[in-house]
Design a protein around this motif. Structure first.
Motif, short mmCIF file in Angstrom:
data_model
loop_
_atom_site.label_atom_id
_atom_site.label_comp_id
_atom_site.label_asym_id
_atom_site.label_seq_id
_atom_site.Cartn_x
_atom_site.Cartn_y
_atom_site.Cartn_z
N ASP A 32 0.80 -1.22 0.00
CA ASP A 32 0.00 0.00 0.00
C ASP A 32 0.84 1.28 0.00
O ASP A 32 0.29 2.38 0.06
CB ASP A 32 -0.95 0.01 1.21
N LEU A 43 -0.49 -2.39 -4.94
CA LEU A 43 -1.76 -3.12 -4.85
C LEU A 43 -2.82 -2.47 -5.73
O LEU A 43 -3.57 -3.18 -6.42
CB LEU A 43 -2.24 -3.19 -3.40
N ARG A 44 -2.90 -1.14 -5.76
CA ARG A 44 -3.89 -0.44 -6.61
C ARG A 44 -3.58 -0.68 -8.09
O ARG A 44 -4.48 -0.85 -8.90
CB ARG A 44 -3.88 1.06 -6.35
N ALA A 47 -4.57 -4.23 -8.89
CA ALA A 47 -6.03 -4.34 -8.93
C ALA A 47 -6.56 -3.76 -10.25
O ALA A 47 -7.46 -4.33 -10.87
CB ALA A 47 -6.64 -3.62 -7.74
N THR A 82 -11.83 -1.99 -8.36
CA THR A 82 -10.41 -1.87 -8.04
C THR A 82 -10.21 -1.61 -6.55
O THR A 82 -9.39 -2.25 -5.90
CB THR A 82 -9.76 -0.75 -8.88
N LYS A 83 -10.99 -0.68 -6.01
CA LYS A 83 -10.86 -0.34 -4.59
C LYS A 83 -11.34 -1.46 -3.67
O LYS A 83 -10.94 -1.51 -2.52
CB LYS A 83 -11.63 0.95 -4.30
N SER A 84 -12.20 -2.34 -4.18
CA SER A 84 -12.71 -3.42 -3.33
C SER A 84 -11.69 -4.54 -3.12
O SER A 84 -11.84 -5.35 -2.22
CB SER A 84 -13.98 -4.02 -3.94
N LEU A 85 -10.66 -4.58 -3.94
CA LEU A 85 -9.62 -5.61 -3.81
C LEU A 85 -8.61 -5.14 -2.77
O LEU A 85 -7.98 -4.11 -2.94
CB LEU A 85 -8.95 -5.86 -5.16
N SER A 86 -8.47 -5.91 -1.71
CA SER A 86 -7.65 -5.44 -0.59
C SER A 86 -6.49 -6.34 -0.24
O SER A 86 -5.79 -6.09 0.74
CB SER A 86 -8.54 -5.24 0.65
N SER A 87 -6.26 -7.38 -1.04
CA SER A 87 -5.13 -8.26 -0.72
C SER A 87 -4.46 -8.75 -2.00
O SER A 87 -5.07 -8.77 -3.07
CB SER A 87 -5.59 -9.47 0.10
N GLU A 90 -6.35 -11.76 -3.53
CA GLU A 90 -7.55 -11.40 -4.29
C GLU A 90 -7.17 -10.91 -5.69
O GLU A 90 -7.79 -11.32 -6.68
CB GLU A 90 -8.33 -10.29 -3.59
#
Length: 167
Positions: A32, A43-44, A47, A82-87, A90
């Motif tokens: 992050d 991560l962003r 995603a 995109t924002k809903s993916l947190s790992s 995923e």
């Protein structure tokens, strides 16, 4: 099999593998991290690549580009996804699944489809042959962003790992 389909499938798989290889070297504590408040983290970026792969598959299956009023809705949906993916898990799972969808969509194209030119409703068009190559190009281009982030935290190691089948 049509050479363009074969090459596009290889490009999509290779682009995904190359991206995931680079992304795998991002330490968990740096997933992050951003070099600036407005910049995207690894991560962003990952995603974004994963979510967009699903949209490439959708366009290939439909043999059409999104049009007009659909664009802001699709962009908002993609941003939310995109924002809903947190790992990492995923993102990696989604990218692999969406790349499989791209491969299936490419396999469904016919020789007649190779001559299609898709209209955007914005006054420009895209040959389907370009759309077929776009998933690989997209993944490869975002690999450079991951590589840049790694240099920001002074990871200067060059990673050459043995190619493994991902799908």
């Amino acid at each position: 099999m049509n050479d363009l389909i074969k090459d596009s499938k290889e490009s999509a798989i290779s682009g995904m593998e190359w991206f995931l290889r680079s992304f795998s070297h991002v330490p968990d504590e740096k997933l992050d991290w951003t070099p600036a408040p407005t910049a995207k983290s690894a991560l962003r970026i990952a995603a974004h690549v994963a979510v967009n792969a699903g949209h490439f598959a959708k366009m290939l299956r439909a043999r059409q580009l999104p049009a007009g009023a659909e664009i802001p809705i699709i962009v908002a949906e993609m941003e939310a996804a995109t924002k809903s993916l947190s790992s990492r898990d995923e993102v990696v799972s989604l990218l692999k699944a969406n790349t499989e969808d791209i491969i299936a969509a490419l396999d469904a194209l016919t020789s007649e489809d190779m001559d299609l030119v898709l209209d955007s409703s914005f006054g420009w068009s895209m040959p389907i042959s370009f759309l077929m190559k776009l998933p690989g190009i997209h993944a490869y281009s975002h690999t450079g962003q991951i590589d840049y982030l790694q240099t920001c935290w002074n990871d200067q190691e060059i990673y050459f790992t043995e190619k493994k089948d991902s799908l």
